[in-house]
Design an enzyme around this catalytic site. Structure first.
Site, PDB file in Angstrom:
ATOM      1  N   ARG A  29      26.248  29.978  52.583  1.00 39.37           N
ATOM      2  CA  ARG A  29      26.633  30.244  51.193  1.00 39.37           C
ATOM      3  C   ARG A  29      25.424  30.487  50.301  1.00 39.37           C
ATOM      4  O   ARG A  29      25.503  31.170  49.293  1.00 39.37           O
ATOM      5  CB  ARG A  29      27.410  29.052  50.621  1.00 39.37           C
ATOM      6  CG  ARG A  29      28.752  28.785  51.275  1.00 39.37           C
ATOM      7  CD  ARG A  29      29.481  27.716  50.474  1.00 39.37           C
ATOM      8  NE  ARG A  29      30.571  27.107  51.202  1.00 39.37           N
ATOM      9  CZ  ARG A  29      31.800  27.618  51.310  1.00 39.37           C
ATOM     10  NH1 ARG A  29      32.069  28.755  50.708  1.00 39.37           N
ATOM     11  NH2 ARG A  29      32.733  26.993  51.983  1.00 39.37           N
TER      12      ARG A  29
ATOM     13  N   ASP B 236      31.015  31.814  53.232  1.00 41.83           N
ATOM     14  CA  ASP B 236      30.537  31.006  54.353  1.00 41.83           C
ATOM     15  C   ASP B 236      31.124  31.435  55.685  1.00 41.83           C
ATOM     16  O   ASP B 236      32.163  32.101  55.748  1.00 41.83           O
ATOM     17  CB  ASP B 236      30.939  29.552  54.138  1.00 41.83           C
ATOM     18  CG  ASP B 236      32.445  29.348  54.371  1.00 41.83           C
ATOM     19  OD1 ASP B 236      33.239  30.023  53.701  1.00 41.83           O
ATOM     20  OD2 ASP B 236      32.808  28.534  55.251  1.00 41.83           O
TER      21      ASP B 236
ATOM     22  N   PHE C  69      33.416  40.773  58.630  1.00 40.76           N
ATOM     23  CA  PHE C  69      33.307  39.410  58.133  1.00 40.76           C
ATOM     24  C   PHE C  69      31.908  39.216  57.560  1.00 40.76           C
ATOM     25  O   PHE C  69      30.912  39.379  58.256  1.00 40.76           O
ATOM     26  CB  PHE C  69      33.580  38.389  59.234  1.00 40.76           C
ATOM     27  CG  PHE C  69      33.701  37.008  58.686  1.00 40.76           C
ATOM     28  CD1 PHE C  69      34.887  36.585  58.108  1.00 40.76           C
ATOM     29  CD2 PHE C  69      32.619  36.141  58.700  1.00 40.76           C
ATOM     30  CE1 PHE C  69      34.993  35.319  57.554  1.00 40.76           C
ATOM     31  CE2 PHE C  69      32.719  34.869  58.155  1.00 40.76           C
ATOM     32  CZ  PHE C  69      33.906  34.459  57.581  1.00 40.76           C
ATOM     33  N   VAL C  70      31.845  38.876  56.279  1.00 33.53           N
ATOM     34  CA  VAL C  70      30.552  38.784  55.597  1.00 33.53           C
ATOM     35  C   VAL C  70      30.253  37.352  55.152  1.00 33.53           C
ATOM     36  O   VAL C  70      31.165  36.552  54.953  1.00 33.53           O
ATOM     37  CB  VAL C  70      30.494  39.731  54.375  1.00 33.53           C
ATOM     38  CG1 VAL C  70      30.548  41.183  54.818  1.00 33.53           C
ATOM     39  CG2 VAL C  70      31.630  39.437  53.394  1.00 33.53           C
TER      40      VAL C  70
ATOM     41  N   ASP D  83      40.817  39.516  50.799  1.00 32.69           N
ATOM     42  CA  ASP D  83      40.914  40.055  52.146  1.00 32.69           C
ATOM     43  C   ASP D  83      42.374  40.489  52.367  1.00 32.69           C
ATOM     44  O   ASP D  83      42.767  41.562  51.931  1.00 32.69           O
ATOM     45  CB  ASP D  83      40.459  38.937  53.097  1.00 32.69           C
ATOM     46  CG  ASP D  83      40.301  39.367  54.535  1.00 32.69           C
ATOM     47  OD1 ASP D  83      39.959  40.534  54.770  1.00 32.69           O
ATOM     48  OD2 ASP D  83      40.521  38.532  55.429  1.00 32.69           O
TER      49      ASP D  83
ATOM     50  N   LYS E 243      38.208  43.845  50.228  1.00 31.51           N
ATOM     51  CA  LYS E 243      38.373  44.567  51.503  1.00 31.51           C
ATOM     52  C   LYS E 243      39.746  45.229  51.476  1.00 31.51           C
ATOM     53  O   LYS E 243      40.701  44.688  52.039  1.00 31.51           O
ATOM     54  CB  LYS E 243      38.352  43.584  52.670  1.00 31.51           C
ATOM     55  CG  LYS E 243      37.012  43.038  53.077  1.00 31.51           C
ATOM     56  CD  LYS E 243      37.197  42.241  54.369  1.00 31.51           C
ATOM     57  CE  LYS E 243      36.150  41.189  54.564  1.00 31.51           C
ATOM     58  NZ  LYS E 243      36.468  40.260  55.665  1.00 31.51           N
TER      59      LYS E 243
ATOM     60  N   GLU F  22      37.000  35.178  41.923  1.00 39.47           N
ATOM     61  CA  GLU F  22      37.100  35.019  43.374  1.00 39.47           C
ATOM     62  C   GLU F  22      35.880  35.593  44.077  1.00 39.47           C
ATOM     63  O   GLU F  22      35.256  36.535  43.583  1.00 39.47           O
ATOM     64  CB  GLU F  22      38.330  35.793  43.875  1.00 39.47           C
ATOM     65  CG  GLU F  22      39.563  34.940  44.077  1.00 39.47           C
ATOM     66  CD  GLU F  22      39.534  34.147  45.384  1.00 39.47           C
ATOM     67  OE1 GLU F  22      38.437  33.929  45.950  1.00 39.47           O
ATOM     68  OE2 GLU F  22      40.617  33.738  45.840  1.00 39.47           O
ATOM     69  N   ASP F  23      35.586  35.056  45.239  1.00 38.26           N
ATOM     70  CA  ASP F  23      34.500  35.626  46.048  1.00 38.26           C
ATOM     71  C   ASP F  23      34.939  36.915  46.738  1.00 38.26           C
ATOM     72  O   ASP F  23      34.256  37.924  46.704  1.00 38.26           O
ATOM     73  CB  ASP F  23      34.001  34.605  47.084  1.00 38.26           C
ATOM     74  CG  ASP F  23      35.117  33.989  47.929  1.00 38.26           C
ATOM     75  OD1 ASP F  23      36.310  34.279  47.689  1.00 38.26           O
ATOM     76  OD2 ASP F  23      34.788  33.202  48.834  1.00 38.26           O
TER      77      ASP F  23
ATOM     78  N   LYS G 105      35.649  27.077  47.515  1.00 31.51           N
ATOM     79  CA  LYS G 105      34.244  26.919  47.207  1.00 31.51           C
ATOM     80  C   LYS G 105      33.542  28.254  47.004  1.00 31.51           C
ATOM     81  O   LYS G 105      32.530  28.333  46.334  1.00 31.51           O
ATOM     82  CB  LYS G 105      33.552  26.148  48.345  1.00 31.51           C
ATOM     83  CG  LYS G 105      34.093  24.769  48.548  1.00 31.51           C
ATOM     84  CD  LYS G 105      33.435  24.133  49.794  1.00 31.51           C
ATOM     85  CE  LYS G 105      34.087  22.777  50.082  1.00 31.51           C
ATOM     86  NZ  LYS G 105      33.650  22.237  51.382  1.00 31.51           N
ATOM     87  N   GLY G 106      34.079  29.284  47.647  1.00 28.59           N
ATOM     88  CA  GLY G 106      33.364  30.561  47.726  1.00 28.59           C
ATOM     89  C   GLY G 106      32.920  31.168  46.402  1.00 28.59           C
ATOM     90  O   GLY G 106      31.951  31.899  46.346  1.00 28.59           O
TER      91      GLY G 106
HETATM   92  P1  IMP Z   1      42.865  36.230  52.101  1.00 25.73           P
HETATM   93  O1  IMP Z   1      43.904  35.198  51.823  1.00 25.73           O
HETATM   94  O2  IMP Z   1      43.040  36.866  53.456  1.00 25.73           O
HETATM   95  O3  IMP Z   1      42.731  37.274  51.015  1.00 25.73           O
HETATM   96  O4  IMP Z   1      41.498  35.479  52.283  1.00 25.73           O
HETATM   97  C1  IMP Z   1      40.793  35.033  51.213  1.00 25.73           C
HETATM   98  C2  IMP Z   1      39.819  33.960  51.586  1.00 25.73           C
HETATM   99  O5  IMP Z   1      39.413  34.034  52.975  1.00 25.73           O
HETATM  100  C3  IMP Z   1      38.566  34.151  50.795  1.00 25.73           C
HETATM  101  O6  IMP Z   1      38.647  33.512  49.552  1.00 25.73           O
HETATM  102  C4  IMP Z   1      37.524  33.578  51.713  1.00 25.73           C
HETATM  103  O7  IMP Z   1      37.444  32.191  51.529  1.00 25.73           O
HETATM  104  C5  IMP Z   1      38.027  33.889  53.095  1.00 25.73           C
HETATM  105  N1  IMP Z   1      37.442  35.145  53.594  1.00 25.73           N
HETATM  106  C6  IMP Z   1      38.049  36.331  53.768  1.00 25.73           C
HETATM  107  N2  IMP Z   1      37.212  37.264  54.240  1.00 25.73           N
HETATM  108  C7  IMP Z   1      36.002  36.655  54.359  1.00 25.73           C
HETATM  109  C8  IMP Z   1      34.703  37.101  54.791  1.00 25.73           C
HETATM  110  O8  IMP Z   1      34.453  38.268  55.163  1.00 25.73           O
HETATM  111  N3  IMP Z   1      33.727  36.156  54.763  1.00 25.73           N
HETATM  112  C9  IMP Z   1      33.928  34.875  54.361  1.00 25.73           C
HETATM  113  N4  IMP Z   1      35.123  34.424  53.941  1.00 25.73           N
HETATM  114  C10 IMP Z   1      36.152  35.302  53.947  1.00 25.73           C
HETATM  115 MG    MG Z   2      37.727  32.148  48.442  1.00 27.49          MG
END
Ligand code: IMP
Ligand code: MG
Length: 219
Positions: free
Chosen positions: A205, A199, A192-193, A143, A171, A139-140, A83-84
């Site tokens: 959101r 969200d 964490f943002v 991470d 990040k 993508e939002d 959803k992000g």
């Molecule tokens: P990854 O698989 O660790 O790269 O995480 C990606 C997903 O985790 C993102 O698409 C977000 O949905 C969620 N996420 C990671 N960091 C944050 C944050 O700081 N705030 C909110 N959602 C996050």
């Molecule tokens: Mg996402």
């Protein structure tokens, strides 16, 4: 430093810190006012505003300009990761000056917490075949990179003409899997943002800025 401060100075500093927190809440409150309705219960949870609405808008339109130039004449498909990604996609596409299509995929890495589990599930797939299309994943945030790595692997099998990534936030210090990111809005520190699509446990959101929550909100 603590030892050298008299009681008066410590009190003054406390007062100033309270003032800063109060000030952030006030600014946040103003920023979440929609047609005269103040969303106090959202604003009061904000500790810090990391990226303001105008900073984000300016950067998103810069990215839109670059994408329009890079994909001129190619009718790209912007693939929004739900959803992000929905807020970013809405603003980004309105800064594009070329013809394009949009489609949506919903994926989840489990949990309501602040860490992605790495176990990815496709909740909603694309409506159409993407073979031969120029696909830009929107993508939002990236991470650890696990979610996106999984998604890209899944999409490559479908043989798009090209496959690139546009993320609002990155990040890099948290990366576990190397990924080439083609368009990045902002690199942010390991915090964490929330806001602008992002969200915590489904909420925040709708905030127009990207911010950090007060620690007590998580507990
Ligand atoms: P990854 O698989 O660790 O790269 O995480 C990606 C997903 O985790 C993102 O698409 C977000 O949905 C969620 N996420 C990671 N960091 C944050 C944050 O700081 N705030 C909110 N959602 C996050
Ligand atoms: Mg996402």
């Amino acid at each position: 430093v603590g030892d050298a401060l008299g009681d008066g100075e410590i009190e003054k500093r406390h007062a100033r810190n309270d003032g800063i927190e109060h000030g952030v809440a006030l600014v946040a409150q103003r920023l979440v006012q929609v047609e005269g309705v103040t969303m106090d219960d959202l604003a009061n949870d904000i500790q810090e505003i990391l990226l303001s609405e105008s900073q984000i808008q300016q950067r998103v339109c810069e990215l839109g300009g670059r994408i329009s130039a890079d994909y001129a004449g190619q009718n790209p498909l912007l693939l929004c990761v739900l959803k992000g990604g929905y807020v970013f996609l809405a603003d980004l596409t309105r800064c594009l000056t070329i013809k394009h299509d949009v489609d949506f995929m919903a994926i989840s890495s489990y949990g309501d917490g602040t860490e992605s589990s790495g176990v990815v599930h496709i909740l909603k797939d694309l409506d159409r075949d993407i073979s031969g299309r120029h696909v830009l994943v929107v993508e939002d945030i990236i991470d650890t990179g696990r979610t996106l790595a999984y998604l890209l692997q899944n999409l490559r099998v479908r043989q798009p003409a090209s496959l690139k990534v546009c993320t609002l936030l990155n990040k890099p210090s948290r990366r576990e899997i190397h990924l080439d990111v083609d368009y990045t809005g902002f690199e942010i520190p390991d915090r964490f943002v929330i806001g602008y699509g992002l969200d915590f446990a489904g909420h925040y959101r709708n905030l127009r800025f990207v911010g950090v929550l007060k620690p007590e909100v998580y507990t």
